[in-house]
Scaffold this motif. Structure first.
Motif, PDB file in Angstrom:
ATOM      1  N   GLN A 156      -1.990  16.320   5.694  1.00 52.14           N
ATOM      2  CA  GLN A 156      -2.060  17.474   4.793  1.00 52.14           C
ATOM      3  C   GLN A 156      -0.671  18.061   4.561  1.00 52.14           C
ATOM      4  O   GLN A 156      -0.351  18.511   3.460  1.00 52.14           O
ATOM      5  CB  GLN A 156      -3.007  18.532   5.358  1.00 52.14           C
ATOM      6  N   ARG A 157       0.138  18.033   5.598  1.00 53.10           N
ATOM      7  CA  ARG A 157       1.518  18.535   5.435  1.00 53.10           C
ATOM      8  C   ARG A 157       2.278  17.637   4.452  1.00 53.10           C
ATOM      9  O   ARG A 157       2.997  18.106   3.586  1.00 53.10           O
ATOM     10  CB  ARG A 157       2.220  18.572   6.789  1.00 53.10           C
ATOM     11  N   ILE A 158       2.074  16.324   4.606  1.00 52.59           N
ATOM     12  CA  ILE A 158       2.805  15.370   3.758  1.00 52.59           C
ATOM     13  C   ILE A 158       2.392  15.525   2.290  1.00 52.59           C
ATOM     14  O   ILE A 158       3.226  15.528   1.395  1.00 52.59           O
ATOM     15  CB  ILE A 158       2.521  13.914   4.237  1.00 52.59           C
ATOM     16  N   VAL A 159       1.096  15.642   2.056  1.00 51.77           N
ATOM     17  CA  VAL A 159       0.639  15.703   0.655  1.00 51.77           C
ATOM     18  C   VAL A 159       0.571  17.138   0.139  1.00 51.77           C
ATOM     19  O   VAL A 159       0.218  17.366  -1.011  1.00 51.77           O
ATOM     20  CB  VAL A 159      -0.726  14.989   0.451  1.00 51.77           C
ATOM     21  N   GLY A 160       0.891  18.082   1.015  1.00 53.69           N
ATOM     22  CA  GLY A 160       1.014  19.466   0.572  1.00 53.69           C
ATOM     23  C   GLY A 160      -0.303  20.145   0.233  1.00 53.69           C
ATOM     24  O   GLY A 160      -0.383  20.901  -0.725  1.00 53.69           O
ATOM     25  N   THR A 161      -1.335  19.848   1.026  1.00 52.09           N
ATOM     26  CA  THR A 161      -2.630  20.499   0.752  1.00 52.09           C
ATOM     27  C   THR A 161      -2.963  21.573   1.777  1.00 52.09           C
ATOM     28  O   THR A 161      -4.104  21.975   1.889  1.00 52.09           O
ATOM     29  CB  THR A 161      -3.777  19.465   0.735  1.00 52.09           C
ATOM     30  N   THR A 162      -1.982  22.024   2.566  1.00 57.98           N
ATOM     31  CA  THR A 162      -2.301  23.117   3.503  1.00 57.98           C
ATOM     32  C   THR A 162      -1.628  24.407   3.057  1.00 57.98           C
ATOM     33  O   THR A 162      -0.682  24.381   2.299  1.00 57.98           O
ATOM     34  CB  THR A 162      -1.821  22.791   4.929  1.00 57.98           C
ATOM     35  N   LEU A 221       0.829  -1.210   0.000  1.00 61.03           N
ATOM     36  CA  LEU A 221       0.000   0.000   0.000  1.00 61.03           C
ATOM     37  C   LEU A 221       0.866   1.265   0.000  1.00 61.03           C
ATOM     38  O   LEU A 221       0.497   2.271  -0.596  1.00 61.03           O
ATOM     39  CB  LEU A 221      -0.908  -0.031   1.236  1.00 61.03           C
ATOM     40  N   LYS A 222       1.982   1.195   0.700  1.00 57.77           N
ATOM     41  CA  LYS A 222       2.821   2.390   0.899  1.00 57.77           C
ATOM     42  C   LYS A 222       1.968   3.576   1.362  1.00 57.77           C
ATOM     43  O   LYS A 222       1.915   4.627   0.701  1.00 57.77           O
ATOM     44  CB  LYS A 222       3.573   2.768  -0.388  1.00 57.77           C
ATOM     45  N   PRO A 223       1.299   3.413   2.493  1.00 58.18           N
ATOM     46  CA  PRO A 223       0.421   4.499   2.947  1.00 58.18           C
ATOM     47  C   PRO A 223       1.237   5.739   3.303  1.00 58.18           C
ATOM     48  O   PRO A 223       2.394   5.630   3.713  1.00 58.18           O
ATOM     49  CB  PRO A 223      -0.241   3.911   4.198  1.00 58.18           C
ATOM     50  N   LYS A 224       0.594   6.887   3.170  1.00 59.86           N
ATOM     51  CA  LYS A 224       1.278   8.129   3.574  1.00 59.86           C
ATOM     52  C   LYS A 224       1.170   8.304   5.081  1.00 59.86           C
ATOM     53  O   LYS A 224       2.009   8.959   5.689  1.00 59.86           O
ATOM     54  CB  LYS A 224       0.629   9.309   2.863  1.00 59.86           C
ATOM     55  N   ILE A 225       0.121   7.725   5.658  1.00 60.35           N
ATOM     56  CA  ILE A 225      -0.063   7.845   7.108  1.00 60.35           C
ATOM     57  C   ILE A 225      -0.857   6.637   7.608  1.00 60.35           C
ATOM     58  O   ILE A 225      -1.695   6.099   6.879  1.00 60.35           O
ATOM     59  CB  ILE A 225      -0.759   9.177   7.484  1.00 60.35           C
ATOM     60  N   MET A 226      -0.554   6.220   8.836  1.00 63.04           N
ATOM     61  CA  MET A 226      -1.289   5.128   9.457  1.00 63.04           C
ATOM     62  C   MET A 226      -1.978   5.665  10.716  1.00 63.04           C
ATOM     63  O   MET A 226      -1.420   6.510  11.421  1.00 63.04           O
ATOM     64  CB  MET A 226      -0.341   3.977   9.838  1.00 63.04           C
ATOM     65  N   LEU A 227      -3.176   5.150  10.950  1.00 63.19           N
ATOM     66  CA  LEU A 227      -3.917   5.514  12.161  1.00 63.19           C
ATOM     67  C   LEU A 227      -4.223   4.215  12.899  1.00 63.19           C
ATOM     68  O   LEU A 227      -4.952   3.357  12.377  1.00 63.19           O
ATOM     69  CB  LEU A 227      -5.230   6.226  11.780  1.00 63.19           C
ATOM     70  N   ALA A 228      -3.639   4.065  14.078  1.00 64.25           N
ATOM     71  CA  ALA A 228      -3.908   2.868  14.892  1.00 64.25           C
ATOM     72  C   ALA A 228      -5.009   3.201  15.868  1.00 64.25           C
ATOM     73  O   ALA A 228      -4.922   4.202  16.594  1.00 64.25           O
ATOM     74  CB  ALA A 228      -2.656   2.439  15.635  1.00 64.25           C
ATOM     75  N   VAL A 229      -6.056   2.377  15.880  1.00 65.20           N
ATOM     76  CA  VAL A 229      -7.157   2.631  16.804  1.00 65.20           C
ATOM     77  C   VAL A 229      -7.095   1.605  17.941  1.00 65.20           C
ATOM     78  O   VAL A 229      -7.212   0.415  17.730  1.00 65.20           O
ATOM     79  CB  VAL A 229      -8.532   2.642  16.089  1.00 65.20           C
ATOM     80  N   GLY A 230      -6.851   2.113  19.129  1.00 61.60           N
ATOM     81  CA  GLY A 230      -6.873   1.256  20.308  1.00 61.60           C
ATOM     82  C   GLY A 230      -5.483   0.841  20.776  1.00 61.60           C
ATOM     83  O   GLY A 230      -4.511   0.845  20.040  1.00 61.60           O
ATOM     84  N   ARG A 231      -5.492   0.461  22.052  1.00 56.72           N
ATOM     85  CA  ARG A 231      -4.234   0.103  22.735  1.00 56.72           C
ATOM     86  C   ARG A 231      -3.542  -1.079  22.078  1.00 56.72           C
ATOM     87  O   ARG A 231      -2.323  -1.071  21.890  1.00 56.72           O
ATOM     88  CB  ARG A 231      -4.560  -0.219  24.205  1.00 56.72           C
ATOM     89  N   ILE A 232      -4.297  -2.102  21.732  1.00 55.26           N
ATOM     90  CA  ILE A 232      -3.678  -3.322  21.220  1.00 55.26           C
ATOM     91  C   ILE A 232      -2.958  -3.034  19.897  1.00 55.26           C
ATOM     92  O   ILE A 232      -1.800  -3.441  19.700  1.00 55.26           O
ATOM     93  CB  ILE A 232      -4.735  -4.426  21.019  1.00 55.26           C
ATOM     94  N   ALA A 233      -3.629  -2.333  19.006  1.00 56.77           N
ATOM     95  CA  ALA A 233      -2.996  -1.998  17.728  1.00 56.77           C
ATOM     96  C   ALA A 233      -1.766  -1.131  17.971  1.00 56.77           C
ATOM     97  O   ALA A 233      -0.680  -1.382  17.425  1.00 56.77           O
ATOM     98  CB  ALA A 233      -3.984  -1.294  16.810  1.00 56.77           C
ATOM     99  N   ALA A 234      -1.919  -0.122  18.803  1.00 59.09           N
ATOM    100  CA  ALA A 234      -0.810   0.817  19.045  1.00 59.09           C
ATOM    101  C   ALA A 234       0.388   0.103  19.663  1.00 59.09           C
ATOM    102  O   ALA A 234       1.529   0.249  19.194  1.00 59.09           O
ATOM    103  CB  ALA A 234      -1.292   1.938  19.968  1.00 59.09           C
ATOM    104  N   GLN A 235       0.136  -0.663  20.702  1.00 56.50           N
ATOM    105  CA  GLN A 235       1.263  -1.308  21.403  1.00 56.50           C
ATOM    106  C   GLN A 235       1.981  -2.314  20.504  1.00 56.50           C
ATOM    107  O   GLN A 235       3.202  -2.427  20.544  1.00 56.50           O
ATOM    108  CB  GLN A 235       0.766  -2.002  22.671  1.00 56.50           C
ATOM    109  N   ASN A 236       1.227  -3.020  19.697  1.00 58.15           N
ATOM    110  CA  ASN A 236       1.875  -4.017  18.836  1.00 58.15           C
ATOM    111  C   ASN A 236       2.620  -3.381  17.673  1.00 58.15           C
ATOM    112  O   ASN A 236       3.685  -3.855  17.280  1.00 58.15           O
ATOM    113  CB  ASN A 236       0.857  -5.044  18.365  1.00 58.15           C
ATOM    114  N   LEU A 237       2.086  -2.312  17.127  1.00 60.14           N
ATOM    115  CA  LEU A 237       2.802  -1.643  16.036  1.00 60.14           C
ATOM    116  C   LEU A 237       4.080  -0.991  16.542  1.00 60.14           C
ATOM    117  O   LEU A 237       5.079  -0.934  15.830  1.00 60.14           O
ATOM    118  CB  LEU A 237       1.911  -0.580  15.378  1.00 60.14           C
ATOM    119  N   LEU A 238       4.026  -0.516  17.769  1.00 63.78           N
ATOM    120  CA  LEU A 238       5.180   0.216  18.307  1.00 63.78           C
ATOM    121  C   LEU A 238       6.052  -0.659  19.204  1.00 63.78           C
ATOM    122  O   LEU A 238       7.055  -0.166  19.739  1.00 63.78           O
ATOM    123  CB  LEU A 238       4.690   1.444  19.097  1.00 63.78           C
TER     124      LEU A 238
END
Ligand code: URA
Length: 250
Positions: free
Chosen positions: A244-250, A173-190
């Motif tokens: 928005q900063r990353i994709v330059g729309t601000t 996917l090569k996402p520009k940004i990821m949003l982790a919802v919840g403790r379990i997702a956050a703790q495991n990703l980090l």
């Protein structure tokens, strides 16, 4: 970007009357104690299998979406394959800027094969829409592709065996940004056991590509704790500002 109407849409969409949960989901209380008690009496064939199934063969580097989806669908790398109805690969736009990561499929997701389709999913859709992101415009996946019985927390071995699939999804996917919802997702990703409160409000990075990662509350938590919806709104605005900063729309 019109902040006022979006903010109102968010606050309307998250109105306590519409979204408040009266009780924990029923399935939380249905941990399969009976099945465990029965196991010594009538052992299923799997009961004699080694405790930990053999690790799945490594994914080929650069594996494409189709083969990756097939690998996930046939995965037997942990015991969750014995209790799932089907795997839940993930859904959305494979060219999306945003990758939303939840914890694991629940009962409805296990039935339908799609992440976030229950009440928490409706709230997630409203949260995303409030920052201008229709569900179809993002990609949504979970740390685990199979439902843990009774919606218990994923265990470290399950996460370790499933994480390569998510890493492959991120690589494709090569996402520009990821949003982790919840403790379990956050703790495991980090790879941390820090509480969610300490992980919110900062920009983190994930994986080989150092993808920007923002942490917020799980929508199921917000259904139970509507007072924290305003903090979630701050997180969403924070994430949107970085994107928005990353994709330059601000
Ligand atoms: N909760 C999650 O974390 N993921 C889902 O897919 C559904 C509920």
């Amino acid at each position: 970007m019109q902040h006022g109407p979006l903010r109102n849409a968010y606050l309307d969409a998250l109105g306590i009357d519409r979204w408040v949960a009266r009780d924990a989901p029923a399935e939380v209380l249905t941990e399969p104690a009976v099945a465990r008690r029965d196991a010594p009496v009538i052992p299923p064939p799997q009961a004699r299998a080694p405790l930990a199934p053999p690790p799945a063969p490594p994914l080929e580097p650069g594996i494409d979406w189709g083969p990756l989806r097939e690998r996930v669908a046939g995965c037997t790398a942990c015991d969750l394959c014995r209790t799932r109805t089907q795997t839940v690969f993930g859904v959305g736009n494979t060219r999306a800027d945003w990758l939303i990561i939840g914890e694991a499929p629940g009962a409805e997701e296990d039935r339908q094969g799609e992440p976030f389709v229950g009440r928490a999913g409706q709230l997630l859709n409203a949260m995303l829409l409030a920052i201008g992101l229709p569900r179809e415009s993002v990609f949504i996946a979970n740390i685990l592709k199979c439902r843990p019985p009774g919606n218990r927390d994923p265990n470290p071995e399950e996460v370790a065996r499933c994480l390569p699939y998510l890493q492959a999804q991120v690589a494709l996917l090569k996402p520009k940004i990821m949003l982790a919802v919840g403790r379990i997702a956050a703790q495991n990703l980090l790879a941390t056991d820090a509480p969610l409160a300490r992980l919110r409000g900062k920009l983190h990075h994930f994986g080989a590509a150092d993808t920007p990662l923002v942490i917020t509350y799980h929508p199921a938590y917000l259904l139970r704790t509507p007072a924290d919806k305003r903090k979630a709104w701050e997180d969403l605005k924070f994430a949107r500002a970085h994107w928005q900063r990353i994709v330059g729309t601000t």
